[in-house]
Design an enzyme around this catalytic site. Structure first.
Site, mmCIF file in Angstrom:
data_model
loop_
_atom_site.group_PDB
_atom_site.id
_atom_site.type_symbol
_atom_site.label_atom_id
_atom_site.label_comp_id
_atom_site.label_asym_id
_atom_site.label_seq_id
_atom_site.Cartn_x
_atom_site.Cartn_y
_atom_site.Cartn_z
ATOM 1 N N GLY A 13 0.663 -1.337 0.044
ATOM 2 C CA GLY A 13 0.030 0.071 -0.009
ATOM 3 C C GLY A 13 0.800 1.360 -0.110
ATOM 4 N N GLY A 39 2.498 2.265 -2.442
ATOM 5 C CA GLY A 39 2.411 3.169 -3.797
ATOM 6 C C GLY A 39 3.609 2.608 -4.846
ATOM 7 N N GLU A 48 3.205 -10.266 -9.902
ATOM 8 C CA GLU A 48 2.482 -10.078 -8.600
ATOM 9 C C GLU A 48 0.731 -9.916 -9.127
ATOM 10 O OE1 GLU A 48 3.931 -7.691 -5.954
ATOM 11 O OE2 GLU A 48 3.231 -8.292 -4.099
ATOM 12 N N ARG A 106 24.156 5.252 -5.994
ATOM 13 C CA ARG A 106 25.413 5.201 -6.079
ATOM 14 C C ARG A 106 26.034 6.182 -7.125
ATOM 15 N NH1 ARG A 106 26.121 -1.329 -7.159
ATOM 16 N NH2 ARG A 106 25.607 -1.559 -4.898
ATOM 17 N N GLU A 146 -10.184 30.213 8.778
ATOM 18 C CA GLU A 146 -10.777 30.486 9.976
ATOM 19 C C GLU A 146 -12.328 30.997 9.538
ATOM 20 O OE1 GLU A 146 -8.701 32.904 12.793
ATOM 21 O OE2 GLU A 146 -7.238 31.390 13.276
ATOM 22 N N ARG A 152 13.975 40.624 8.394
ATOM 23 C CA ARG A 152 15.149 40.194 7.848
ATOM 24 C C ARG A 152 15.711 41.125 6.676
ATOM 25 N NH1 ARG A 152 14.717 34.079 6.332
ATOM 26 N NH2 ARG A 152 14.765 33.822 8.822
#
Lengths: 103, 508
Positions: B44, B46, B72, B222, B315, B456
């Site tokens: 399950g 995915g 399968e 790799r 909201e 910032r």
């Protein structure tokens, strides 16, 4: 006496020792157990991948008992004679003979 | 001179774009070409969808045919299961773009093993299908299921290695799947799967605080650069797997010095000349302190300059938001008709966090706004676990900045006076600017205060200013010079103020 004809298909990969072994084992067994009532078709999956596809072959060697029904499959080099007979649903002759003697 | 590549070994392997949304960013360009990649996951998680998508995208985006070997599910099941993603496998099979090698077990057939065997049959069929279609991509789903079809595990192991090797010889890029039993256990059920493939990707489907959370991790890649860690993904009804890269985007973030108006000149002045364009501003305060008003100014101010604004309301209802705005002299409906605003209201619990995130991103992409508002972020916090929430905020902030959009998020604090909230603590480090709105109790009367806590990359006014609200909106008054402790919710009045206070009473 059973007069059913056996149609057997043996799928192998190329001419490997394992393929040769399977073919020899099958021929010997048929001669001994199914004399006069069998037909063998040998198919190389490398040459005929589409046939292998149609018959959904995974392992090689694979022996398919096409006839008589039911369809059965045996995989391996067929060196285990008892398993092959079991898989093909064939009762060995000596066993039959023994059965007849007992009666 | 020679035409042969110099020291080809030192070169990183070429990659094949998967076309799976988000994945090619994580892998910096796709799966290693001509290699095999294991996709491992519990049932399950995915895997099969992922694998099918790899082939489907290959066909639709890169015109690369593919072969799907299934050990399968039956091809018919797979065709049916992926049809909802818009992948018409039967059509592709018809025009030779997709071929199945059906190695699924036939339950009606009993197989007897009588001697040595190999998997030469399936190998020949794979080669046959690859040759026939000219496939560039190969899927084997799943390695683990091969083991369950045969008694001799050592044969299966050897044969799977051989199949992976021959895939390389055939010049295809392979995706192999493997079943695992635990989310944080061995890679494959049979312990060997991870060694068969060159690369390993793990898909997880973890239950966290009653929410399903899917993640993808590039466990082994790799010799190639890739992003580490677990990355959330979703399976969308019409697109399949969509990966959400988290850490990659900030690296590309642009920062601009372009300022945009907050819609309130006094607030602009406090911020040193307005908000930065590619920045995210958090407006935090208790209910009624003026957050939605700040939002309204921000959107109305933008619209005056021709900026499009996208408001996500979690909201309040749409009607409520429109009514509020009208009360402050802003006509949201007219702005929507003019195409400079879109208001999207939704109940936070209507979907999971990742789905919210995707929806927000999609709408941003569709509407292409210059300003985006989330009112409020804290409402979304209720929907998922803290970690997932934080990831969502990081991702959304990155996305917004990357698109040179100014984002304004609101946060509703639980206490009326002073105090910080979980959301504030969680995400304050993720936003560029923070504006705090606070109630201040002054002489038995509630007043509102505003402070720019963080800005910032810019100077800003550090004083706490009194906020008054009337029918034209928000006004910033004098600093509360004589009071301290507002942020903590315990204002202390200075001596002069107390003296003035006493004076006021004595006059009466």
């Amino acid at each position: 006496m059973d007069v059913e004809r056996y149609l057997l298909k043996l799928y192998v990969t190329g001419q490997s020792p394992r393929a040769e072994r399977a073919i020899a084992n099958l021929r010997r067994l048929c001669k001994e157990e199914l004399e006069g009532r069998y037909e063998i078709e040998i198919i190389d999956v490398l040459e005929h991948p589409q046939l292998a596809e149609d018959d959904r072959i995974l392992a090689t060697p694979t022996l398919i008992k096409q006839l008589p029904p039911p369809l059965r499959r045996v995989i391996g080099d067929l060196s285990n004679r008892d398993k092959v007979l079991l898989g093909l649903d064939v009762r060995p002759r000596n066993e039959l003979a023994q059965g007849e003697e007992k009666q | 001179m020679t035409d042969e590549p110099v020291n080809a070994r030192a070169l990183p392997p070429a990659k094949v774009l998967t076309g799976i949304p988000g994945l090619d960013n994580l892998t910096y360009g796709g799966l290693p070409a001509n290699r095999s990649t294991l996709i491992s996951g519990s049932s399950g998680s995915g895997k099969t969808i992922f694998a099918a998508q790899f082939l489907a995208r290959g066909i639709t985006e890169f015109d690369e045919p593919g072969v799907f070997v299934t050990f399968e599910e039956s091809p018919e099941d797979i065709r049916r299961n992926v049809a909802s993603f818009g992948w018409d496998l039967a059509a592709w099979e018809g025009n030779g773009k997709w071929a199945f090698v059906d190695a699924s077990p036939n339950p009606e057939e009993e197989i007897v093993e009588a001697g040595e065997y190999d998997l030469g049959g399936v190998m020949a069929r794979i080669k046959g299908a690859v040759d026939r279609t000219g496939a560039r991509r190969l899927v084997i789903d799943s390695l683990s299921a091969v083991f369950s079809q045969f008694q001799d595990a050592s044969v299966v192991r050897n044969e799977l290695f051989r199949i992976a090797r021959s895939a390389r010889e055939m010049g295809v890029t392979a995706v192999l799947t493997a079943e695992r039993t635990e989310e944080y256990g061995p890679v494959g059920r049979y312990g060997v799967e991870e060694f068969i493939a060159d690369n390993v990707v793990v898909l997880r489907n973890v239950l966290e605080e009653e929410q399903r959370r899917r993640t993808l991790e590039l466990l082994k890649f790799r010799g190639t650069d890739h992003q580490k860690g677990e990355h959330p993904f979703v399976i969308e009804a019409d697109r399949g797997v969509v990966v959400i890269p988290l850490t990659g985007i900030p690296l590309e973030q642009r920062s601009s010095n372009v300022r945009v108006s907050s819609g309130n000149p006094e607030l602009d002045a406090m911020c040193g000349g307005g908000f930065f364009r590619d920045s995210v501003i958090l407006v935090s305060g208790a209910t009624g302190t003026g957050k939605t008003l700040t939002v309204t100014h921000f959107l109305a101010g933008g619209a005056q300059q021709g900026d499009r604004g996208l408001l996500f309301g979690y909201e309040e209802s749409r009607e409520q938001l429109v009514r509020n705005a009208t009360g402050w002299g802003v006509d949201f409906e007219r702005m929507e008709n003019d195409g400079v605003l879109r208001v999207h209201c939704e109940y936070p619990e209507a979907r999971g966090l990742q789905d919210h995130l995707l929806r927000i991103k999609r709408m941003i992409e569709q509407f292409a706004p210059q300003r985006v508002v989330i009112d409020s972020l804290s409402a979304l916090e209720r929907v998922g676990p803290p970690k997932a929430f934080r990831q969502m905020v990081i991702d959304l902030s990155s996305f917004i900045k990357q698109k040179s959009i100014t984002g304004l998020f609101t946060n509703t604090t639980p206490t009326l006076v002073g105090g910080t909230s979980v959301t504030e603590a969680h995400i304050s480090s993720l936003t560029d600017s923070i504006i705090l709105l606070r109630y201040v109790e002054m002489f038995g009367e509630m007043q509102r205060g505003l402070m720019v806590l963080k800005m910032r990359g810019s100077q800003h006014d550090k004083e706490i200013r009194e906020v008054t609200i009337d029918s034209t909106g928000m006004h910033l008054g004098e600093p509360f010079r004589t009071v301290s402790g507002i942020l903590s919710g315990n204002p202390v009045h200075s001596r002069e103020e107390l003296a003035r206070l006493e004076g006021l009473f004595s006059q009466e």
